[in-house]
Design a protein around this motif. Structure first.
Motif, short mmCIF file in Angstrom:
data_model
loop_
_atom_site.label_atom_id
_atom_site.label_comp_id
_atom_site.label_asym_id
_atom_site.label_seq_id
_atom_site.Cartn_x
_atom_site.Cartn_y
_atom_site.Cartn_z
N ILE A 1 1.90 4.91 -16.96
CA ILE A 1 1.40 6.29 -17.06
C ILE A 1 0.03 6.31 -17.73
O ILE A 1 -0.88 7.04 -17.28
N TYR A 2 -0.16 5.54 -18.79
CA TYR A 2 -1.43 5.56 -19.49
C TYR A 2 -2.55 5.03 -18.59
O TYR A 2 -3.64 5.63 -18.53
N SER A 3 -2.30 3.95 -17.89
CA SER A 3 -3.32 3.38 -17.01
C SER A 3 -3.69 4.35 -15.90
O SER A 3 -4.88 4.54 -15.59
N ARG A 4 -2.71 4.97 -15.30
CA ARG A 4 -2.98 5.92 -14.22
C ARG A 4 -3.76 7.13 -14.75
O ARG A 4 -4.68 7.62 -14.09
N THR A 5 -3.40 7.58 -15.95
CA THR A 5 -4.09 8.73 -16.52
C THR A 5 -5.55 8.39 -16.83
O THR A 5 -6.44 9.21 -16.62
N GLU A 6 -5.79 7.20 -17.35
CA GLU A 6 -7.17 6.75 -17.58
C GLU A 6 -7.98 6.78 -16.29
O GLU A 6 -9.14 7.21 -16.29
N THR A 7 -7.38 6.30 -15.21
CA THR A 7 -8.07 6.28 -13.92
C THR A 7 -8.39 7.68 -13.45
O THR A 7 -9.51 7.97 -12.98
N ILE A 8 -7.43 8.59 -13.59
CA ILE A 8 -7.66 9.99 -13.19
C ILE A 8 -8.77 10.59 -14.03
O ILE A 8 -9.70 11.22 -13.50
N ALA A 9 -8.70 10.40 -15.33
CA ALA A 9 -9.68 11.01 -16.25
C ALA A 9 -11.09 10.52 -15.99
O ALA A 9 -12.06 11.27 -16.15
#
Length: 355
Positions: free
Chosen positions: A183-191
């Motif tokens: 979740i953290y990695s995906r959120t970083e990518t989105i952000a």
């Protein structure tokens, strides 16, 4: 912990421990094998090689450790909210309440702790300046090992792996750590790939407290948005910083996120708030709540739900390839040991995604 509070707490420990020692049926010292565990402060703590009974320092630790070892817990720090009952097995919902070390709604119930048979007390979260001294003092006075595990949104995977090592639950801890990393990695990518929305996160029964940029409670908000709430001294409390309505009008956010139990339901009829762009455009939402606020308060591991929810809410185009319901289902199964239904999910997001 403030010095006066810690001193009072230690005095109470001594008194209770002394009374317990005077009894005619004092239990024998546990003869189980021990080992040395190094916690996040660098303290080398002697702990039982096999740990079956765990006490918690507070609500952050409660959320983190309920996910990993609910059947090892001797109690909870704070009683579950009424909203939690539908998500938890009855045996967990009715666990004894021990209280907490730092601030909050109730101090640690030392008698209950000493009678619980706890083999270790675990503290999880932000490392306070006095943490080493606090842990050492309480450990010396109670005879129970105290361990601190530092954790923020980026380091929860590491925290779970440390806890898995401590408790002999590496497989279970790895499943939780892997979810957090995903979740953290995906959120970083989105952000990193979106133009961040101008957002205010508002709390309080008057709607005039904000979660300020740079505060511990604003980790997700700062990651995913242009958090307009910039103040000189960001509050370390979940209630945020109190500001004037004039300041909110000056910031004039495009999106407003209201904490649960704030003024979401009445703001559309408030003349002052109608001057805010977000309210005029209907771009205001309420954070889902159950069993906890998905954005924090307390600012524990449930904020991964805040990550997936806020990403989907603010950036639907960038998140078109993932299913929010599936992510929430997976979280509730892993962290609350609950098979959440579609109806439960729809109720949780009724004032946000389902608005």
């Amino acid at each position: 912990m403030k010095a006066k509070k810690l001193s009072a707490l230690l005095l109470a420990v001594v008194m209770i421990f002394s009374l317990a020692a005077c009894g005619s049926k004092t239990p024998k010292t546990d003869s189980n094998a021990t080992r040395i565990f190094t916690d996040s402060t660098g303290r080398e703590v002697e702990v039982p090689a096999q740990i079956d009974k765990v006490a918690l320092s507070g609500p952050l630790a409660q959320i983190v450790l309920f996910a990993l070892c609910p059947d090892k817990l001797v109690g909870v720090s704070n009683a579950w909210s009424s909203e939690a009952q539908e998500f938890l097995d009855e045996k967990y919902f009715n666990m004894p309440q021990i209280g907490q070390l730092y601030g909050g709604k109730g101090e640690l119930n030392l008698e209950t702790l000493l009678q619980s048979g706890a083999q270790v007390v675990i503290d999880v979260g932000e490392s306070k300046g006095s943490i080493k001294e606090d842990m050492d003092s309480l450990q010396q006075q109670t005879g129970i090992p105290f361990v601190h595990i530092s954790a923020d949104m980026q380091s929860y995977p590491q925290a779970y792996r440390m806890l898995g090592d401590l408790l002999g639950m590496k497989t279970e801890a790895e499943a939780l750590a892997t979810y957090c990393e995903k979740i953290y990695s995906r959120t970083e990518t989105i952000a990193s790939g979106v133009e961040k929305a101008n957002v205010l996160y508002v709390t309080g029964d008057m709607g005039q407290n904000v979660i300020a940029k740079g505060s511990y409670h604003a980790e997700i908000l700062d990651m995913l948005t242009n958090n307009l709430a910039q103040v000189d001294e960001p509050s370390s409390k979940g209630t945020g910083n109190e500001v004037s309505m004039e300041q909110i009008l000056t910031w004039n956010p495009d999106v407003v996120i209201f904490a649960p139990e704030s003024i979401y339901s009445t703001v559309k009829d408030d003349a002052a708030w109608q001057s805010v762009t977000a309210i005029k455009n209907g771009a205001y939402y309420e954070v889902p709540f159950g069993p906890y606020n998905w954005m924090g308060f307390p600012p524990s591991v449930q904020r991964y739900l805040g990550m997936v929810w806020l990403s989907k809410l603010l950036y639907p185009d960038a998140t078109a390839d993932y299913d929010l319901f599936a992510d929430v289902q997976e979280y509730y199964k892993l962290f609350y040991h609950c098979d959440i239904t579609r109806a439960q999910y729809d109720a949780l997001v009724a004032n946000s995604i389902g608005k």
